[in-house]
Motif scaffolding. Structure first.
Motif, PDB file in Angstrom:
ATOM      1  N   ALA A  13       0.831  -1.208   0.000  1.00 29.61           N
ATOM      2  CA  ALA A  13       0.000   0.000   0.000  1.00 29.61           C
ATOM      3  C   ALA A  13       0.865   1.257   0.000  1.00 29.61           C
ATOM      4  O   ALA A  13       0.545   2.244  -0.681  1.00 29.61           O
ATOM      5  N   GLU A  14       1.966   1.245   0.746  1.00 30.78           N
ATOM      6  CA  GLU A  14       2.862   2.400   0.743  1.00 30.78           C
ATOM      7  C   GLU A  14       3.429   2.645  -0.649  1.00 30.78           C
ATOM      8  O   GLU A  14       3.531   3.796  -1.098  1.00 30.78           O
ATOM      9  N   MET A  15       3.781   1.593  -1.332  1.00 32.24           N
ATOM     10  CA  MET A  15       4.344   1.744  -2.675  1.00 32.24           C
ATOM     11  C   MET A  15       3.287   2.228  -3.664  1.00 32.24           C
ATOM     12  O   MET A  15       3.557   3.085  -4.513  1.00 32.24           O
ATOM     13  N   GLN A  16       2.084   1.697  -3.554  1.00 33.38           N
ATOM     14  CA  GLN A  16       1.012   2.152  -4.429  1.00 33.38           C
ATOM     15  C   GLN A  16       0.687   3.625  -4.181  1.00 33.38           C
ATOM     16  O   GLN A  16       0.467   4.384  -5.133  1.00 33.38           O
ATOM     17  N   SER A  17       0.684   4.032  -2.922  1.00 32.55           N
ATOM     18  CA  SER A  17       0.408   5.434  -2.599  1.00 32.55           C
ATOM     19  C   SER A  17       1.494   6.365  -3.118  1.00 32.55           C
ATOM     20  O   SER A  17       1.238   7.540  -3.397  1.00 32.55           O
ATOM     21  N   ALA A  18       2.716   5.822  -3.273  1.00 34.50           N
ATOM     22  CA  ALA A  18       3.828   6.614  -3.794  1.00 34.50           C
ATOM     23  C   ALA A  18       3.815   6.697  -5.313  1.00 34.50           C
ATOM     24  O   ALA A  18       4.712   7.306  -5.906  1.00 34.50           O
ATOM     25  N   GLY A  19       2.813   6.084  -5.955  1.00 36.23           N
ATOM     26  CA  GLY A  19       2.691   6.161  -7.404  1.00 36.23           C
ATOM     27  C   GLY A  19       3.531   5.156  -8.156  1.00 36.23           C
ATOM     28  O   GLY A  19       3.750   5.297  -9.370  1.00 36.23           O
ATOM     29  N   ILE A  20       4.005   4.114  -7.467  1.00 36.14           N
ATOM     30  CA  ILE A  20       4.822   3.081  -8.113  1.00 36.14           C
ATOM     31  C   ILE A  20       3.903   2.097  -8.816  1.00 36.14           C
ATOM     32  O   ILE A  20       3.007   1.514  -8.201  1.00 36.14           O
ATOM     33  N   GLN A  21       4.102   1.918 -10.115  1.00 37.42           N
ATOM     34  CA  GLN A  21       3.244   1.077 -10.947  1.00 37.42           C
ATOM     35  C   GLN A  21       3.877  -0.304 -11.100  1.00 37.42           C
ATOM     36  O   GLN A  21       4.812  -0.481 -11.875  1.00 37.42           O
ATOM     37  N   VAL A  22       3.365  -1.259 -10.361  1.00 36.55           N
ATOM     38  CA  VAL A  22       3.890  -2.626 -10.403  1.00 36.55           C
ATOM     39  C   VAL A  22       2.951  -3.491 -11.236  1.00 36.55           C
ATOM     40  O   VAL A  22       1.753  -3.567 -10.965  1.00 36.55           O
TER      41      VAL A  22
ATOM     42  N   ALA B 263      -5.186 -15.509   3.375  1.00 33.66           N
ATOM     43  CA  ALA B 263      -4.107 -14.531   3.304  1.00 33.66           C
ATOM     44  C   ALA B 263      -3.726 -14.249   1.855  1.00 33.66           C
ATOM     45  O   ALA B 263      -3.487 -13.101   1.473  1.00 33.66           O
ATOM     46  N   ALA B 264      -3.677 -15.287   1.042  1.00 35.80           N
ATOM     47  CA  ALA B 264      -3.334 -15.104  -0.367  1.00 35.80           C
ATOM     48  C   ALA B 264      -4.373 -14.227  -1.066  1.00 35.80           C
ATOM     49  O   ALA B 264      -4.026 -13.366  -1.886  1.00 35.80           O
ATOM     50  N   ALA B 265      -5.637 -14.427  -0.740  1.00 33.06           N
ATOM     51  CA  ALA B 265      -6.694 -13.621  -1.345  1.00 33.06           C
ATOM     52  C   ALA B 265      -6.541 -12.151  -0.960  1.00 33.06           C
ATOM     53  O   ALA B 265      -6.759 -11.255  -1.783  1.00 33.06           O
ATOM     54  N   ARG B 266      -6.134 -11.904   0.282  1.00 25.43           N
ATOM     55  CA  ARG B 266      -5.946 -10.519   0.708  1.00 25.43           C
ATOM     56  C   ARG B 266      -4.771  -9.874  -0.031  1.00 25.43           C
ATOM     57  O   ARG B 266      -4.834  -8.705  -0.422  1.00 25.43           O
ATOM     58  N   VAL B 267      -3.696 -10.618  -0.235  1.00 29.21           N
ATOM     59  CA  VAL B 267      -2.543 -10.093  -0.961  1.00 29.21           C
ATOM     60  C   VAL B 267      -2.919  -9.782  -2.404  1.00 29.21           C
ATOM     61  O   VAL B 267      -2.566  -8.732  -2.954  1.00 29.21           O
ATOM     62  N   ALA B 268      -3.644 -10.691  -3.042  1.00 27.24           N
ATOM     63  CA  ALA B 268      -4.072 -10.466  -4.417  1.00 27.24           C
ATOM     64  C   ALA B 268      -4.971  -9.240  -4.518  1.00 27.24           C
ATOM     65  O   ALA B 268      -4.878  -8.466  -5.488  1.00 27.24           O
ATOM     66  N   GLN B 269      -5.837  -9.059  -3.526  1.00 25.25           N
ATOM     67  CA  GLN B 269      -6.709  -7.885  -3.507  1.00 25.25           C
ATOM     68  C   GLN B 269      -5.890  -6.605  -3.389  1.00 25.25           C
ATOM     69  O   GLN B 269      -6.172  -5.608  -4.064  1.00 25.25           O
ATOM     70  N   GLN B 270      -4.833  -6.644  -2.560  1.00 27.92           N
ATOM     71  CA  GLN B 270      -3.984  -5.464  -2.411  1.00 27.92           C
ATOM     72  C   GLN B 270      -3.218  -5.175  -3.703  1.00 27.92           C
ATOM     73  O   GLN B 270      -3.071  -4.021  -4.111  1.00 27.92           O
ATOM     74  N   ALA B 271      -2.754  -6.216  -4.372  1.00 24.43           N
ATOM     75  CA  ALA B 271      -2.026  -6.030  -5.635  1.00 24.43           C
ATOM     76  C   ALA B 271      -2.898  -5.371  -6.690  1.00 24.43           C
ATOM     77  O   ALA B 271      -2.403  -4.617  -7.537  1.00 24.43           O
ATOM     78  N   ALA B 272      -4.191  -5.654  -6.636  1.00 16.43           N
ATOM     79  CA  ALA B 272      -5.119  -5.103  -7.631  1.00 16.43           C
ATOM     80  C   ALA B 272      -5.666  -3.742  -7.249  1.00 16.43           C
ATOM     81  O   ALA B 272      -6.393  -3.124  -8.028  1.00 16.43           O
TER      82      ALA B 272
ATOM     83  N   HIS C  36      -3.257   1.365 -10.600  1.00 15.60           N
ATOM     84  CA  HIS C  36      -2.531   0.482 -11.505  1.00 15.60           C
ATOM     85  C   HIS C  36      -2.608  -0.947 -10.968  1.00 15.60           C
ATOM     86  O   HIS C  36      -1.720  -1.395 -10.256  1.00 15.60           O
ATOM     87  N   PRO C  37      -3.662  -1.683 -11.299  1.00 15.42           N
ATOM     88  CA  PRO C  37      -3.802  -3.042 -10.774  1.00 15.42           C
ATOM     89  C   PRO C  37      -2.682  -3.951 -11.274  1.00 15.42           C
ATOM     90  O   PRO C  37      -2.283  -3.884 -12.436  1.00 15.42           O
ATOM     91  N   GLY C  38      -2.195  -4.790 -10.379  1.00 15.29           N
ATOM     92  CA  GLY C  38      -1.185  -5.774 -10.733  1.00 15.29           C
ATOM     93  C   GLY C  38      -1.621  -7.153 -10.298  1.00 15.29           C
ATOM     94  O   GLY C  38      -2.648  -7.321  -9.643  1.00 15.29           O
ATOM     95  N   THR C  39      -0.833  -8.148 -10.680  1.00 12.47           N
ATOM     96  CA  THR C  39      -1.064  -9.517 -10.230  1.00 12.47           C
ATOM     97  C   THR C  39       0.195 -10.013  -9.544  1.00 12.47           C
ATOM     98  O   THR C  39       1.190  -9.301  -9.438  1.00 12.47           O
ATOM     99  N   CYS C  40       0.164 -11.267  -9.063  1.00 15.66           N
ATOM    100  CA  CYS C  40       1.246 -11.803  -8.240  1.00 15.66           C
ATOM    101  C   CYS C  40       1.782 -13.108  -8.807  1.00 15.66           C
ATOM    102  O   CYS C  40       1.050 -13.885  -9.429  1.00 15.66           O
TER     103      CYS C  40
END
Length: 299
Positions: free
Chosen positions: A186-195, A208-217, A221-225
């Motif tokens: 979340a800190e990286m996403q807030s900093a505008g880093i596009q992963v 836990a995996a579902a929560r991580v995937a939700q955070q990545a998206a 700039h939605p991403g995957t893992c």
């Protein structure tokens, strides 16, 4: 200029990645052998791993997108061979073993990326929400500059985010520190880093995996893992693969030492012939791919 497949955003309808990782630099790569390795042995071993990758791909990895992670220092010829054969390549830009992210080639990193134009450029970073504020600000600024550079040139960005693991399962399977991982993402996403692709430490729990995937998206700039291997033993790696494969938002794996560590050491020690070492690596890599496919929802 080498071939690139363009900027991959890890869309849900894309086949999962089966990435064989051997981008480890000198100290990390040589650590799989008690006697260590010379620089020449490291180069030879990386060539052997790529030959094993080629064998596995030629035999068929249907349903997956095979690719390699390889470094420029020891693997530039391999990267060129792979790109020439049409394989996806990912190449690191970080200097190894730094607490705060530093570019391997300093201010010249852009020229090095453009010389290869990989499918993804990868940055490995250690980042926890509890790290010193000044260190985090420095790291986030550098990652934002890298992210912007890659986006402008349609090169994908893979971020290998290391926060550490804990043992929270009844069977003591290590799992990522969930609060730190999601908080750091979340800190990286807030900093505008596009992963585009988050390379994530193993997760033992589907929730836990579902929560991580939700955070990545999350975010603009939605991403995957993809799940990494961390040199884990077979039973641990199997759990991580099963959980990732069954979780929407995970899109494959990027595994290295768990696949090639023992065969490379055996080959250098004379316990395995070259063909046997190649066969062992190709077989284990293929087994990981088949396990991932078998565990996928609807697979």
């Amino acid at each position: 200029m080498l071939r690139s497949e363009g900027r991959h955003r890890g869309a849900a309808d894309e086949q999962p990645w089966a990435l064989l990782a051997f981008d480890h630099r000198e100290r990390a790569f040589a650590s799989v052998r008690p006697l260590g390795m010379t620089r020449e042995q490291i180069g030879d071993a990386k060539g052997l791993i790529f030959d094993a990758f080629t064998v596995a791909v030629e035999r068929g990895l249907e349903g997956l997108r095979p690719g390699i992670l390889v470094d420029e220092e020891f693997g530039a010829p391999i990267a060129r061979r792979a790109a020439g054969a049409g394989h996806a390549i990912t190449m690191p830009v970080e200097r190894a073993f730094e607490q705060v992210f530093v570019f391997e080639y300093g201010a010249d990193y852009q020229q090095h990326v453009l010389a290869f134009r990989p499918t993804y450029a990868k940055a490995l970073v250690k980042h926890r929400t509890t790290d010193p504020v000044e260190d985090k600000q420095t790291q986030l600024a550098r990652l934002r500059a890298l992210s912007d550079f890659l986006a402008e040139r349609s090169i994908g960005f893979m971020l290998e985010l290391i926060v550490g693991q804990v043992n929270e399962t009844a069977d003591s399977i290590p799992t990522v520190d969930l609060e730190q991982l999601c908080g750091s993402m979340a800190e990286m996403q807030s900093a505008g880093i596009q992963v585009d692709l988050w390379k994530i430490e193993g997760i033992a729990s589907p929730d836990a995996a579902a929560r991580v995937a939700q955070q990545a998206a999350a975010g603009r700039h939605p991403g995957t893992c993809v799940v990494l291997g961390n040199g884990a033993a077979g039973d641990v790696l199997d759990r991580w693969l099963d959980v990732a494969a069954a979780t929407p938002g995970f899109n494959g794996f990027a595994i290295g030492r768990s696949i090639w560590g023992a065969p490379v050491a055996g080959w250098l020690d004379g316990r395995l012939g070259r063909d046997d070492a190649i066969e062992s690596i190709a077989s284990t890599y293929t087994s990981c791919a088949r396990r991932y496919l078998g565990a996928m929802i609807g697979g």
